[in-house]
Design an enzyme around this catalytic site. Sequence first.
Site, PDB file in Angstrom:
ATOM      1  N   ASP A  20      60.128  18.594  24.435  1.00  0.00           N
ATOM      2  CA  ASP A  20      58.963  19.142  24.953  1.00  0.00           C
ATOM      3  C   ASP A  20      59.277  20.428  25.635  1.00  0.00           C
ATOM      4  O   ASP A  20      60.245  20.714  26.211  1.00  0.00           O
ATOM      5  CB  ASP A  20      58.449  18.123  25.849  1.00  0.00           C
ATOM      6  CG  ASP A  20      56.970  18.305  26.291  1.00  0.00           C
ATOM      7  OD1 ASP A  20      56.374  19.241  25.407  1.00  0.00           O
ATOM      8  OD2 ASP A  20      56.523  17.923  27.227  1.00  0.00           O
ATOM      9  N   HIS A  37      57.890  27.219  18.891  1.00  0.00           N
ATOM     10  CA  HIS A  37      58.263  26.395  18.243  1.00  0.00           C
ATOM     11  C   HIS A  37      59.673  26.825  17.313  1.00  0.00           C
ATOM     12  O   HIS A  37      60.351  25.904  16.998  1.00  0.00           O
ATOM     13  CB  HIS A  37      57.182  25.812  17.134  1.00  0.00           C
ATOM     14  CG  HIS A  37      56.064  25.205  17.865  1.00  0.00           C
ATOM     15  ND1 HIS A  37      56.112  24.059  18.982  1.00  0.00           N
ATOM     16  CD2 HIS A  37      54.852  25.443  17.766  1.00  0.00           C
ATOM     17  CE1 HIS A  37      55.228  23.924  19.337  1.00  0.00           C
ATOM     18  NE2 HIS A  37      54.088  24.311  18.526  1.00  0.00           N
ATOM     19  N   LEU A 131      76.114  10.928  10.840  1.00  0.00           N
ATOM     20  CA  LEU A 131      75.364  10.931  11.751  1.00  0.00           C
ATOM     21  C   LEU A 131      73.893  10.922  11.005  1.00  0.00           C
ATOM     22  O   LEU A 131      73.657  11.348   9.953  1.00  0.00           O
ATOM     23  CB  LEU A 131      75.085  12.435  12.462  1.00  0.00           C
ATOM     24  CG  LEU A 131      73.949  12.705  13.253  1.00  0.00           C
ATOM     25  CD1 LEU A 131      73.769  11.726  14.587  1.00  0.00           C
ATOM     26  CD2 LEU A 131      73.985  14.235  13.907  1.00  0.00           C
TER      27      LEU A 131
END
Length: 241
Positions: A20, A37, A131
């Site tokens: 955020d 973004h 991962l």
Amino acid sequence: MFDGTIDKNRLPRHIAIIMDGNGRWAKRQHKTRIQGHEAGSRAVREVIESCRKLGVPALSLYAFSTENWRRSKTEVNALFHLLSKYIRREIDELHANNVRVRFMGRTDRIPKAAWADFVAAMERTKDNTALDVCIALNYGGRAEIVDAARQIAEAVKAGTLDPAQLDEAAFAKHLYIPEYSEVDLLIRTSGELRLSNFMLWQVSYAEITVPDVLWPDFSHQHLLEAIAAYQQRDRRFGGRP
Ligand code: IPE
Ligand code: IPE
Ligand code: MG
């Protein structure tokens, strides 16, 4: 600056991040929200790399919530465009690094072109083992629980499940990614103190950190700090010696 050490033998097995603060970061820099973004996607690259190098097996990233459709059409379109551009740009390196890419959420409203890129990435990396990166897209924790309940109701209706046999473990098998039905460490950047509908089932016993940093500025150092804080917590799960 983090100058302590972390214990590589007690790493969280699953880290979830509510990424955020892109908008606030952009505002401070006199940039557009979309540039915010874009800057956020650089932080994504760094956190994936850090988790892989440390040996954290799973990372879930909140990229777009079921509530984020309330944003302007321009911002929503730009977000999906950025996400598919990110995947196309990074996929070779992610694959070379043995990273498995997964998406979780409701697929119905995701723009078709972007979804095709995501499916290709999932397919290509499905056997990778270093991962697991789970990208939450059109994701809502309540929607996930409702979707699981619907599958369970259908199994009962079809006669393949006895309601008396339903327990937490059986329920969790119907979550989007059943292997990661437990979050160990939840990080929310930008200092906000709420879950915003992220992984409601999975965070029941997560340790939470809320670093006061906007997502585009989140770095390897911040990840180490969060893991160090996690390792200092006493995880009791309700029990006492
Ligand atoms: C997080 O940054 C990214 C998404 C929710 C897609 P925000 O866009 O929420 O940034 P703020 O909260 O406005 O600063
Ligand atoms: C949560 O952030 C969603 C993502 C990070 C994708 P928001 O910025 O949308 O959450 P609220 O509106 O502040 O609760
Ligand atoms: Mg926000």
